[in-house]
Design a protein around this motif. Structure first.
Motif, PDB file in Angstrom:
ATOM      1  N   THR A 189       9.829  10.730   3.109  1.00  0.00           N
ATOM      2  CA  THR A 189       9.921  11.425   4.518  1.00  0.00           C
ATOM      3  C   THR A 189      10.573  10.730   5.301  1.00  0.00           C
ATOM      4  OG1 THR A 189       7.322  11.727   4.047  1.00  0.00           O
ATOM      5  CG2 THR A 189       7.918  11.538   6.240  1.00  0.00           C
ATOM      6  N   GLU A 190      11.083   9.557   5.199  1.00  0.00           N
ATOM      7  CA  GLU A 190      12.037   8.700   6.060  1.00  0.00           C
ATOM      8  C   GLU A 190      13.257   9.245   5.785  1.00  0.00           C
ATOM      9  OE1 GLU A 190      13.791   4.462   5.893  1.00  0.00           O
ATOM     10  OE2 GLU A 190      11.621   4.423   6.189  1.00  0.00           O
ATOM     11  N   ARG A 191      13.645   9.622   4.531  1.00  0.00           N
ATOM     12  CA  ARG A 191      14.788  10.253   4.309  1.00  0.00           C
ATOM     13  C   ARG A 191      15.056  11.824   4.572  1.00  0.00           C
ATOM     14  NH1 ARG A 191      15.793   8.606  -1.785  1.00  0.00           N
ATOM     15  NH2 ARG A 191      17.699   9.808  -1.393  1.00  0.00           N
TER      16      ARG A 191
END
Length: 150
Positions: free
Chosen positions: A81-83
């Motif tokens: 999700t962060e990427r």
């Protein structure tokens, strides 16, 4: 290639299982050694592949399908999700759950990884096997997928 005797006993089946395990394991190790240090790990690749092949999943469905511990999947999904490789959206039918979907960036990462591994493998197959052996390997690969899905 020598003619193989028919599998008729438990010992024959055990030998076949060992040879298949060793061959698949060595090929897997070699393909990983061909990857660069930035390539995603096997669990990340499994999650992205599942989402690409089968569409949106809940975290529980992903964990069950890929046989990943929920705590491990939570870390994997947080990183993805962060990427920007997956999105998490509330499930409209059950606000307590989330739906996980692969993003176009996630598809790109997966395609680049698989493309580079497949380019290496196709070169190795061309160098190491005759056309007849490649045809047999294609049949064996279909059987291995059936075994994996059983």
């Amino acid at each position: 290639m020598a003619d193989a005797a028919p599998i008729q006993s438990d010992a024959d089946l055990a030998h076949l299982a060992r040879v298949v395990r060793e061959g698949v394991g060595r090929l897997n190790w070699r393909m990983r050694s061909e990857s660069d240090s930035d390539s995603p790990g096997p669990a990340v690749l499994a999650v992205l592949s599942r989402l690409l092949r089968a569409g949106t999943h809940t975290p529980k469905e992903l964990a069950d399908a890929e046989r990943i511990q929920p705590q491990s999947l939570t870390r994997i999904l947080a990183g993805l999700t962060e990427r920007g490789l997956v999105t998490r959206t509330p499930d409209p039918r059950d606000g307590r759950r989330h739906l996980i979907t692969i993003t176009p960036a996630g598809v790109d990462v997966l395609r680049e990884y698989t493309g580079s591994r497949e380019r290496w493998l196709s070169g190795a197959l061309e160098r190491a096997l005759t056309p007849t052996e490649r045809q047999l390997l294609g049949l064996a690969a279909e059987l291995l997928v059936r075994v994996a899905d059983a």
